[in-house]
Design a protein around this motif. Structure first.
Motif, short mmCIF file in Angstrom:
data_model
loop_
_atom_site.label_atom_id
_atom_site.label_comp_id
_atom_site.label_asym_id
_atom_site.label_seq_id
_atom_site.Cartn_x
_atom_site.Cartn_y
_atom_site.Cartn_z
N GLN A 25 65.38 121.31 30.77
CA GLN A 25 65.37 122.20 31.93
C GLN A 25 66.75 122.77 32.24
OE1 GLN A 25 62.64 118.97 33.83
NE2 GLN A 25 62.85 120.59 35.33
N ARG A 26 67.72 122.43 31.40
CA ARG A 26 69.11 122.89 31.59
C ARG A 26 69.59 122.62 33.01
NH1 ARG A 26 67.20 127.76 28.88
NH2 ARG A 26 67.73 127.72 26.68
N VAL A 27 69.38 121.37 33.44
CA VAL A 27 69.84 120.96 34.77
C VAL A 27 70.44 119.56 34.69
CG1 VAL A 27 68.21 122.32 36.15
CG2 VAL A 27 67.53 120.05 35.35
N PRO A 42 72.15 123.50 38.07
CA PRO A 42 72.00 124.09 36.73
C PRO A 42 73.20 123.78 35.84
CG PRO A 42 72.50 125.79 38.35
CD PRO A 42 72.31 124.51 39.12
N SER A 79 73.51 125.68 32.94
CA SER A 79 73.65 126.90 32.14
C SER A 79 73.17 128.08 32.96
CB SER A 79 72.79 126.76 30.87
OG SER A 79 72.37 128.03 30.44
N SER A 105 69.49 128.66 32.84
CA SER A 105 68.56 127.74 33.51
C SER A 105 67.74 128.49 34.56
CB SER A 105 69.35 126.62 34.18
OG SER A 105 68.54 125.91 35.07
N SER A 106 66.47 128.16 34.67
CA SER A 106 65.65 128.80 35.71
C SER A 106 66.18 128.46 37.10
CB SER A 106 64.18 128.41 35.57
OG SER A 106 64.04 127.02 35.75
N SER A 113 69.39 128.35 37.82
CA SER A 113 70.45 129.34 38.06
C SER A 113 69.86 130.62 38.61
CB SER A 113 71.18 129.70 36.75
OG SER A 113 71.99 128.65 36.34
#
Ligand code: ZN
Length: 131
Positions: free
Chosen positions: A37-39, A56, A58, A61-62, A64
């Protein structure tokens, strides 16, 4: 079905976590990175449920994108289910929109899957496989 946790999007775990620890009177878990989840997340216990603070890792990331469009705040609600795959399959059979067609690795070594916010009045719903 039980509420497993409520997810809150934050810009900085290190800035936000102490405020929640003070409010709830309990320490947060050590931050954990969730690559799928890039978190980076930290959990705080509230009764039998938790708060999940999400930062986040990245720009892709959703979380972000959520922070850019809406700012910090409530991001999703998560329910414990016996089988994430069965729950998602059930939603798909009923014609509901989902983000995940099957479970994926989430925080705390648990299998998770997300329905689409359009399916539930704009609320992002996560399912977490019970242990
Ligand atoms: Zn969550």
């Amino acid at each position: 079905m039980e509420v497993d946790h409520v997810g809150i999007a934050v810009r900085s775990l290190s800035e936000t976590t102490p405020k929640w620890e003070q409010l709830l009177g309990s320490p947060a878990s050590l931050p954990e990175e969730v690559p799928s989840q890039r978190v980076r997340v930290a959990f705080l216990k509230v009764g039998s449920a938790h708060l999940e603070l999400l930062e986040p890792t990245s720009p892709e990331s959703s979380v972000s994108r959520f922070l850019e469009s809406r700012g910090e705040g409530m991001h999703h609600i998560a329910f414990g289910v016996p089988s994430v795959n069965e729950k998602l399959a059930d939603l798909i059979r009923r014609g509901e929109r989902v983000i995940d067609r099957e479970g994926r690795p989430g925080a705390r070594g648990r299998v998770v899957g997300f329905a689409h916010p359009a399916a539930f009045a704009g609320v992002l719903v996560e399912f977490v496989e019970e242990r």
